[in-house]
Design an enzyme around this catalytic site. Structure first.
Site, mmCIF file in Angstrom:
data_model
loop_
_atom_site.group_PDB
_atom_site.id
_atom_site.type_symbol
_atom_site.label_atom_id
_atom_site.label_comp_id
_atom_site.label_asym_id
_atom_site.label_seq_id
_atom_site.Cartn_x
_atom_site.Cartn_y
_atom_site.Cartn_z
ATOM 1 N N LYS A 192 0.793 -1.084 0.138
ATOM 2 C CA LYS A 192 -0.377 -0.297 0.257
ATOM 3 C C LYS A 192 0.924 1.171 0.143
ATOM 4 O O LYS A 192 1.460 1.677 1.358
ATOM 5 C CB LYS A 192 -0.982 0.346 1.488
ATOM 6 C CG LYS A 192 -1.834 1.285 0.579
ATOM 7 C CD LYS A 192 -2.572 1.823 2.358
ATOM 8 C CE LYS A 192 -1.589 2.895 3.011
ATOM 9 N NZ LYS A 192 -1.676 3.888 2.025
ATOM 10 N N SER A 245 5.564 7.318 10.074
ATOM 11 C CA SER A 245 5.572 7.419 12.113
ATOM 12 C C SER A 245 5.560 6.869 12.148
ATOM 13 O O SER A 245 5.015 5.911 12.965
ATOM 14 C CB SER A 245 4.284 8.769 11.810
ATOM 15 O OG SER A 245 3.562 8.105 11.819
ATOM 16 N N GLU A 397 10.416 15.297 15.497
ATOM 17 C CA GLU A 397 10.671 15.191 14.531
ATOM 18 C C GLU A 397 9.871 15.852 13.388
ATOM 19 O O GLU A 397 8.546 16.075 13.352
ATOM 20 C CB GLU A 397 10.621 13.997 13.724
ATOM 21 C CG GLU A 397 10.850 14.016 12.305
ATOM 22 C CD GLU A 397 10.543 12.266 11.304
ATOM 23 O OE1 GLU A 397 8.928 11.477 12.468
ATOM 24 O OE2 GLU A 397 11.539 11.697 10.647
HETATM 25 P P1 NAI Z 1 1.808 7.762 8.335
HETATM 26 O O1 NAI Z 1 3.222 7.091 9.424
HETATM 27 O O2 NAI Z 1 0.473 8.246 8.620
HETATM 28 O O3 NAI Z 1 2.027 7.188 7.198
HETATM 29 C C1 NAI Z 1 3.178 6.570 6.488
HETATM 30 C C2 NAI Z 1 2.345 5.067 5.668
HETATM 31 O O4 NAI Z 1 0.754 4.546 6.475
HETATM 32 C C3 NAI Z 1 0.877 5.934 5.010
HETATM 33 O O5 NAI Z 1 0.616 4.677 3.738
HETATM 34 C C4 NAI Z 1 -0.451 5.494 5.651
HETATM 35 O O6 NAI Z 1 -1.619 5.776 4.720
HETATM 36 C C5 NAI Z 1 -0.447 4.558 6.335
HETATM 37 N N1 NAI Z 1 -1.022 4.443 7.835
HETATM 38 C C6 NAI Z 1 -1.930 5.454 8.205
HETATM 39 N N2 NAI Z 1 -2.623 5.348 9.412
HETATM 40 C C7 NAI Z 1 -2.015 4.163 9.035
HETATM 41 C C8 NAI Z 1 -2.707 2.800 10.093
HETATM 42 N N3 NAI Z 1 -3.509 3.173 11.287
HETATM 43 N N4 NAI Z 1 -2.497 1.413 10.256
HETATM 44 C C9 NAI Z 1 -1.390 1.076 9.137
HETATM 45 N N5 NAI Z 1 -0.804 1.781 7.663
HETATM 46 C C10 NAI Z 1 -1.717 3.537 8.216
HETATM 47 O O7 NAI Z 1 2.307 9.484 8.446
HETATM 48 P P2 NAI Z 1 2.144 10.569 7.877
HETATM 49 O O8 NAI Z 1 1.282 10.975 8.683
HETATM 50 O O9 NAI Z 1 2.128 10.713 6.264
HETATM 51 O O10 NAI Z 1 2.760 11.744 8.131
HETATM 52 C C11 NAI Z 1 3.138 12.991 9.613
HETATM 53 C C12 NAI Z 1 4.421 12.267 10.105
HETATM 54 O O11 NAI Z 1 5.092 11.061 9.934
HETATM 55 C C13 NAI Z 1 5.133 13.691 8.674
HETATM 56 O O12 NAI Z 1 5.482 14.449 9.303
HETATM 57 C C14 NAI Z 1 6.793 12.503 9.834
HETATM 58 O O13 NAI Z 1 6.953 12.587 10.635
HETATM 59 C C15 NAI Z 1 6.305 11.206 10.126
HETATM 60 N N6 NAI Z 1 7.287 9.861 8.361
HETATM 61 C C16 NAI Z 1 7.527 9.963 8.899
HETATM 62 C C17 NAI Z 1 8.342 8.743 7.841
HETATM 63 C C18 NAI Z 1 9.535 7.892 8.146
HETATM 64 O O14 NAI Z 1 10.195 7.704 6.743
HETATM 65 N N7 NAI Z 1 10.260 8.321 9.379
HETATM 66 C C19 NAI Z 1 7.717 9.051 6.400
HETATM 67 C C20 NAI Z 1 6.231 9.487 6.611
HETATM 68 C C21 NAI Z 1 5.920 10.726 7.702
#
Ligand code: NAI
Length: 794
Positions: A192, A245, A397
């Protein structure tokens, strides 16, 4: 006008990359995209879609299927059907498929790079020169592992069907990091992509289909967080690999607790970028550009916390500001810009809010006077100085182009500041003194350390964090193991319920040593009374009392953690030293073999022969880990860059161990010995029904030169003590054998500091079987591999 002056004063013109082909590709389906399931593109069962926007303009780019449970079910069914045949293919056949995917990426690199820049908003220079070539490299490298699987991973089988949820910051590269190893090693995938950036995954699916990848091997289900959650909770998925995240990672750990799904989490970071006063300052300034302004700072391992040695801080900041003034923020497809758009307005807002908070907390903000494009989500390169180490901007972050800077005086202070974080993903060290740089690298709590460099990646070298940056590694041989499971662990049976009824603790009299037959606890190298002053009777298999042990409680665990924490020198002791002590333990156990065998007979009712065999196997196991202690070593990777990466296995730190109810001595040794062999300190809870073999072991520990605090033993209720250990934020990992409820509890409660867990879901290992109960499968789980990139060669 001199040539030099001409160059200085010449203004940039835009150098846009053509986007006609990408727009054509987008328009082909009238801008609407379905899921890729079982080899075909299909609309969502619900008919629902969501929008993907162009971050640089805010314009609608495509409508994409919104995955619901029917879609996820269909994808999982397709992946399940395909997995057996895919895994049965000879490694060579899978290698050719992966090679075909690598070639496909290379042939369509330009199209992928442009679609990626449009969908994510990042500069084409980065997608073209970094993301896409690295993605191809991952497929090449893992084609190689598929080719070698039969020999290199002969004692492992694929995990099965894998759910992969990826973020938006490197949509195509993260896909490659996840998909290449999974497919190479015989798994099938439901991927996904993130909701902001679903398009290159769909383009990849199209290319994979054209390359002849069998239907069902790769499925792409697009959607939002809820779609991700459906994948995470699906019963017929064997493993979840997540990047995103820390907050969502924690949720996923909780949701998968007890399900038996294997899990890897690659989460956030707040990585230090340490500049010593003997660093090449100009190189370090350029390093900051790559550390925090690469991909607009939306990088999990971004060097976002600058730690600059006080003496050079003014000069360093001055040169950094000068360099900032030359950065250009522009349209993603402009080949002459350094930074482009932030992925979405919500992320832009988050950055603005956090920076405002930093300023309100007293930080000084510097932003160069550069023009930002109109429309879309843009944020200038930003430097915050005068930042307090405990302030929000220094600890949270930001995930944007914002560096926060602090100063330090001594190397020890730099290490302390660098490690002052709940994260532990990456770090960068700048010094021209090799001894200093490597001394510091060894002490940093980070999964990756770059010396005089930053943000280097390669498929050959593992990537992943410590602490709340998650667990598991991607890339390298260690990354392959995340998609495999030991053959010897297949076919394990659920443990039968313990025959013995649970016994209530009774108030004990601990005042009279001469008559006191109650074993105490073993904490910090000493026998210690249980804090609660309770003991529990231990019965034989016939129900006759054979002894008493102390009833350990929360406070005893706390004391044991303090003792284990204090014994950190064990982690830096030489492997030779640890090996000697393991052999010595074996020798001292051997001297008392008969006594231990009698004890096992008395507790468990085992035959004398089998009790003797258990003691002999325990002695041999201590020898095995003595042997491994100085042979479980790192690797030197030679990535296609100027330098090498040292992959060093490091102890995880303080590890809790809940020993299995059966095999009271061998179970204890089989878990504790690999952990201490590689430098961990343990708090072991012995077999709940038969703890006396472990309490008898106190005196073996005392006479074998094991430093105080390395092995601590707390007897009592496995469930209660596991609860305390799992919730304790100063325990780094927890291994637990017992009931399936115990496994669930351990995984669920371990989310606070995201500790590494290793549980058996109630399925007992045959401890007498060396192939199942001993060796690298345990050692691998006892370490985190740290990859240290150092300049080397021309
Ligand atoms: P996120 O962690 O919500 O999204 C990452 C992925 O997880 C996306 O594909 C999303 O659809 C999916 N996702 C969201 N909720 C989920 C759930 N409950 N169960 C399974 N999958 C789920 O990150 P988001 O909201 O896009 O970004 C928020 C913050 O997260 C950013 O500001 C940053 O600080 C951090 N982040 C860190 C990343 C990294 O590589 N360490 C990458 C992206 C975001």
């Amino acid at each position: 006008m001199s040539v030099a002056r001409f160059f200085d004063e010449m203004s940039y013109g835009p150098a846009p990359e053509a986007d006609a082909e990408a727009r054509q590709w987008l328009a082909r389906n009238n801008g609407a995209f379905g899921h890729f399931i079982d080899g075909a593109f299909v609309v969502a069962a619900s008919g629902k879609t969501f929008d993907s926007f162009e971050p640089a303009t805010g314009a609608l780019l495509a409508k994409v299927a919104l995955g619901g449970s029917e879609d996820v079910n269909a994808a999982v069914a397709a992946a399940r059907k395909a997995q057996g045949p895919w895994a049965k293919l000879p490694g060579h056949a899978r290698a050719r498929h992966l090679y075909a995917l690598a070639r496909m990426i290379q042939r369509h690199a330009r199209l992928i790079a442009v679609v990626e820049a449009l969908d994510n908003g990042k500069p084409i220079r980065e997608t073209r020169d970094i993301d896409i070539p690295l993605a191809a490299r991952h497929f090449y490298h893992h084609a190689g592992w598929a080719q070698l699987q039969e020999t290199e991973f002969a004692d492992h089988v694929p995990v099965g069907v894998v759910g992969q949820v990826i973020p938006w910051n490197f949509p195509f590269l993260m896909l490659a990091w996840k998909v290449a190893p999974a497919l190479a090693l015989g798994n099938t995938v439901i991927l996904k992509p993130a909701e902001f950036t679903p398009l290159t995954a769909l383009l990849f699916a199209e290319l994979a289909s054209a390359a002849g990848l069998p239907p069902g091997v790769l499925n792409v289900v697009t959607g939002e967080g809820e779609t991700g959650a459906l994948i995470v909770e699906h019963e017929d998925i064997d493993k979840i690999a997540f990047t995103g995240s820390t907050e969502v990672g924690r949720l996923i750990r909780e949701k998968t607790a007890g399900s038996g799904k294997s899990l890897t989490l690659e989460l956030g970071g707040k990585s230090p970028f340490i500049v010593f006063d003997d660093a090449d300052i100009d190189a370090a300034v350029e390093g900051v550009v790559d550390a925090i302004w690469f991909n607009q700072g939306q990088v999990c391992c971004a060097g976002s916390r600058l730690l600059v040695q006080e003496g050079v801080a003014p000069l360093f900041h001055e040169r950094l500001k000068r360099r900032m003034a030359t950065l250009r923020v522009g349209q993603p497809l402009d080949k002459a810009i350094d930074m482009a758009a932030i992925v979405a307005p919500v992320q832009l807002q988050r950055i603005e809010t956090l920076v405002a908070k930093g300023v309100s907390e007293g930080a000084s903000m510097h932003q160069p006077r550069i023009e930002l494009p109109k429309g879309g989500s843009f944020y200038p390169p930003t430097l915050l100085t005068d930042v307090q180490p405990t302030s929000v901007v220094a600890t949270e972050e930001i995930f944007g182009p914002v560096a926060v800077s602090m100063t330090f005086r001594t190397p020890e202070e730099a290490i302390q500041l660098a490690n002052h974080s709940r994260y532990g993903l990456a770090a960068s060290v700048w010094s021209e003194t090799i001894g200093l740089a490597l001394h510091v690298a060894a002490k940093l709590a980070a999964g990756v350390v770059w010396v005089n460099a930053t943000n280097l990646f390669d498929a050959s070298s593992g990537f992943g964090g410590k602490r709340e940056s998650g667990f598991g590694r991607e890339g390298g041989k260690e990354g392959c193991y995340e998609y495999l499971k030991p053959k010897a662990w297949l076919g394990r049976k659920l443990r039968l319920e313990p025959v013995q009824p649970a016994l209530k603790p009774v108030a004990g009299d601990f005042g009279l040593p001469a008559l006191d037959r109650t074993a105490k606890l073993f904490i910090g190298g000493k026998q210690a009374r249980p804090d609660g002053n309770y003991s529990r009777p231990i019965l034989s298999h016939k129900g006759k009392p054979v002894g008493e042990v102390g009833e350990g409680n929360r406070k005893d665990i706390r004391n044991a953690v303090v003792a284990a924490r204090a014994a950190s020198a064990w982690g830096s002791a030489t492997a030779h030293n640890r090996a000697q002590i393991l052999y010595y333990l074996a020798e001292n156990l051997s001297a008392r073999a008969a006594e231990f065998a009698d004890r096992i007979v008395a507790m468990t009712g085992a035959s004398t022969a089998s009790a003797k065999a258990e003691v002999e196997a325990s002695i041999a196991r201590l020898f095995s880990y003595g042997a491994w202690a100085d042979k479980y070593e790192g690797t030197v990777h030679q990535p296609p860059l100027r330098g090498v990466a040292l992959a060093m296995p490091e102890p995880q730190g303080v590890v809790g161990v809940i020993c299995p109810p059966e095999a009271p001595l061998l179970g204890f040794i089989s878990l504790v010995a690999p952990l201490i062999a590689v430098g961990n300190r343990v708090i072991a809870v012995p077999s709940e029904p038969h703890p006396l073999a472990a309490t008898d072991f106190y005196s073996v520990l005392e006479t074998s030169d094991v430093p105080a605090g390395v092995v601590n033993i707390v007897t009592g209720s496995a469930m209660e003590l596991a609860k305390t250990l799992a919730a304790h934020n100063d325990v780094d990992a927890l291994w637990a054998c017992g009931s399936s409820e115990l496994s669930t509890l351990v995984e669920k409660l371990s989310t606070g500091n995201l500790k590494r867990t290793f549980v058996d879901y109630g399925k007992a290992i045959d401890w007498m079987d060396r192939s199942a109960a001993e060796g690298p499968a345990f050692l691998r789980r006892a370490v985190d591999v740290k990859n240290i990139w150092i300049p080397y060669g021309e």
